[in-house]
Design a protein around this motif. Structure first.
Motif, short mmCIF file in Angstrom:
data_model
loop_
_atom_site.label_atom_id
_atom_site.label_comp_id
_atom_site.label_asym_id
_atom_site.label_seq_id
_atom_site.Cartn_x
_atom_site.Cartn_y
_atom_site.Cartn_z
N ARG A 136 -11.93 7.06 -5.92
CA ARG A 136 -13.29 6.73 -5.47
C ARG A 136 -13.69 7.64 -4.31
N ILE A 137 -14.98 7.61 -3.96
CA ILE A 137 -15.46 8.24 -2.73
C ILE A 137 -15.11 7.29 -1.60
N SER A 138 -14.26 7.73 -0.70
CA SER A 138 -13.76 6.84 0.34
C SER A 138 -14.84 6.49 1.36
N PRO A 139 -15.06 5.19 1.61
CA PRO A 139 -16.03 4.81 2.65
C PRO A 139 -15.49 5.10 4.06
N TYR A 140 -14.20 5.49 4.14
CA TYR A 140 -13.59 5.78 5.44
C TYR A 140 -13.52 7.29 5.71
N ASP A 141 -14.12 8.07 4.82
CA ASP A 141 -14.14 9.53 4.98
C ASP A 141 -15.56 9.95 5.33
N SER A 142 -15.75 10.47 6.54
CA SER A 142 -17.09 10.87 6.99
C SER A 142 -17.66 12.00 6.15
N ALA A 143 -16.78 12.77 5.47
CA ALA A 143 -17.24 13.87 4.62
C ALA A 143 -17.52 13.41 3.20
N TYR A 148 -7.94 2.98 -11.92
CA TYR A 148 -9.26 2.41 -11.66
C TYR A 148 -10.11 3.53 -11.07
N VAL A 149 -11.06 4.03 -11.83
CA VAL A 149 -11.89 5.15 -11.38
C VAL A 149 -13.30 4.64 -11.09
N LEU A 150 -13.74 4.81 -9.84
CA LEU A 150 -15.09 4.38 -9.44
C LEU A 150 -16.05 5.56 -9.33
N SER A 206 0.85 -1.20 0.00
CA SER A 206 0.00 0.00 0.00
C SER A 206 0.88 1.24 0.00
N GLY A 207 0.39 2.30 -0.62
CA GLY A 207 1.13 3.55 -0.66
C GLY A 207 0.74 4.44 0.51
N ALA A 208 1.13 5.71 0.43
CA ALA A 208 0.75 6.66 1.46
C ALA A 208 -0.76 6.87 1.40
N GLY A 209 -1.36 7.16 2.54
CA GLY A 209 -2.79 7.39 2.53
C GLY A 209 -3.55 6.62 3.58
N GLY A 210 -2.84 5.88 4.43
CA GLY A 210 -3.48 5.21 5.55
C GLY A 210 -4.48 4.15 5.16
N THR A 211 -5.63 4.17 5.83
CA THR A 211 -6.63 3.11 5.67
C THR A 211 -7.13 2.99 4.24
N GLU A 212 -7.35 4.11 3.57
CA GLU A 212 -7.86 4.08 2.20
C GLU A 212 -6.88 3.34 1.28
N SER A 213 -5.60 3.64 1.39
CA SER A 213 -4.58 2.99 0.57
C SER A 213 -4.45 1.52 0.93
N GLN A 214 -4.57 1.21 2.22
CA GLN A 214 -4.46 -0.19 2.66
C GLN A 214 -5.65 -1.01 2.19
N ASP A 215 -6.82 -0.39 2.14
CA ASP A 215 -7.99 -1.08 1.61
C ASP A 215 -7.82 -1.34 0.11
N TRP A 216 -7.22 -0.38 -0.60
CA TRP A 216 -6.96 -0.54 -2.02
C TRP A 216 -5.99 -1.70 -2.27
N ALA A 217 -4.96 -1.81 -1.43
CA ALA A 217 -4.01 -2.93 -1.56
C ALA A 217 -4.74 -4.26 -1.38
#
Length: 320
Positions: A147-154, A270-272, A78-89
């Motif tokens: 994508r719209i991150s499911p881990y971003d409350s905004a 990959y664009v969602l 996973s790259g930089a970006g925390g949970t979102e990047s780790q979910d992508w990996a």
């Protein structure tokens, strides 16, 4: 025996294509003679499938590299970006596992580090099957997700990156000298599932090859000895793949039509959201169904990338 099996498969595939074409042409003639449109339509659809099979088989015959027929290791980071990047990996790990299953290949997990909240920080899998490395080698590089991150409350749109590295399993017949003085070996406790013994003993192994900077790790087995043997095989494979890459880059440099095949470069997006699209930046191949691609439907992308590589290599050979 492996070469004999590969030739046997090739011959059977050609014969099956010949038989399929003859049978369906005969069905079309029969359907037209009897005015049965359903028979004609089914036979025509079958011919289209045979055409696709013939195309895939034609590309597969071009897998003539030294180790194209070998099994392969696939590393995902996973790259930089925390949970979102780790979910992508983790999504990439699932995608390649599904692709391998579609092709009746076996997948073994060699090493995995889970993310803090979700996904994975890194993983290494072993893909076993006919021409596993030949097909998978075009997947090395950086993969980008929008994508719209499911881990971003905004509910904001996020761009994440993960890297993929593919290298072949090499057998004992290939002599690669590795000096003990060039190695730094660390032990640590495995993470994730695996039972009490795995998680409470320092059975996992990490080996750093100091001259090249290559790092490999294995936590698959309970035995530290077995994990060390697997990690050494992985290191041997990485060093061999590095040499193969040097040779390929030297050959490709002779061609004016050389494309950038550097393993560290972005190869696919990959664009969602805000639209649905998967695009390979090397070949231009696109799909408007990212969910299908992420479920393992990668053949079109792999075939195009492989054909491009082989086409450039063929141009080099012609000039020589």
């Amino acid at each position: 025996m492996r070469e004999r099996d590969e030739l046997d498969v090739a011959v059977k595939t050609v014969r099956a294509l010949e038989t399929g074409i003859a049978d369906n042409v005969e069905l079309i003639e029969l359907g037209e003679a009897e005015g049965d449109e359903e028979i004609v339509r089914d036979a025509e659809n079958a011919l289209v499938e045979l055409k696709n099979t013939a195309r895939r088989t034609q590309i597969e015959t071009l897998l003539s590299g030294e180790v194209d027929g070998n099994d392969c290791y696939v590393e995902i980071h996973s790259g930089a970006g925390g949970t979102e990047s780790q979910d992508w990996a983790n999504m990439l790990l699932r995608m390649y596992t599904r692709w391998a299953e579609r092709r009746k290949m076996k997948v073994e997990t060699i090493e995995m580090h889970d993310g803090e909240e979700a996904g994975i920080k890194s993983a290494t899998i072993l893909v076993k099957g006919h021409n596993a490395y030949g097909w998978m080698k075009t997947e090395s590089g950086v993969h980008r997700l929008v994508r719209i991150s499911p881990y971003d409350s905004a509910a904001r749109r996020h761009t994440s990156f993960s890297s993929v590295w593919v290298y072949p399993v090499v057998d004992d017949s290939i002599d690669i000298e590795i000096r003990e003085a060039d190695l730094k070996i660390d032990t640590y406790r495995a993470s994730g599932a695996g039972g009490q013994h795995v998680n409470t003993t320092d059975s996992a192994i990490r080996i750093t090859h100091i001259p090249s900077g290559i790092i490999v790790a294995c936590q698959q087995e309970r035995s530290q000895h077995k994990n060390r043997a697997t990690a050494m095989n992985m290191l041997k494979a990485r060093l061999y793949e590095m040499e193969l890459q040097k040779r390929e880059e030297a050959a490709m440099a002779q061609s004016a039509s050389k494309t950038d095949i550097g393993w560290g470069h972005q190869i696919r997006s990959y664009v969602l959201q805000p639209y649905q699209m998967v695009k390979d930046l090397r070949t231009g191949v696109e799909s408007g169904q990212p969910s299908v691609v992420l479920d393992g439907d990668l053949d079109d992308f792999m075939e195009a990338a492989l054909a491009q590589r082989v086409g450039v290599a063929t141009d080099v050979a012609a000039e020589e």
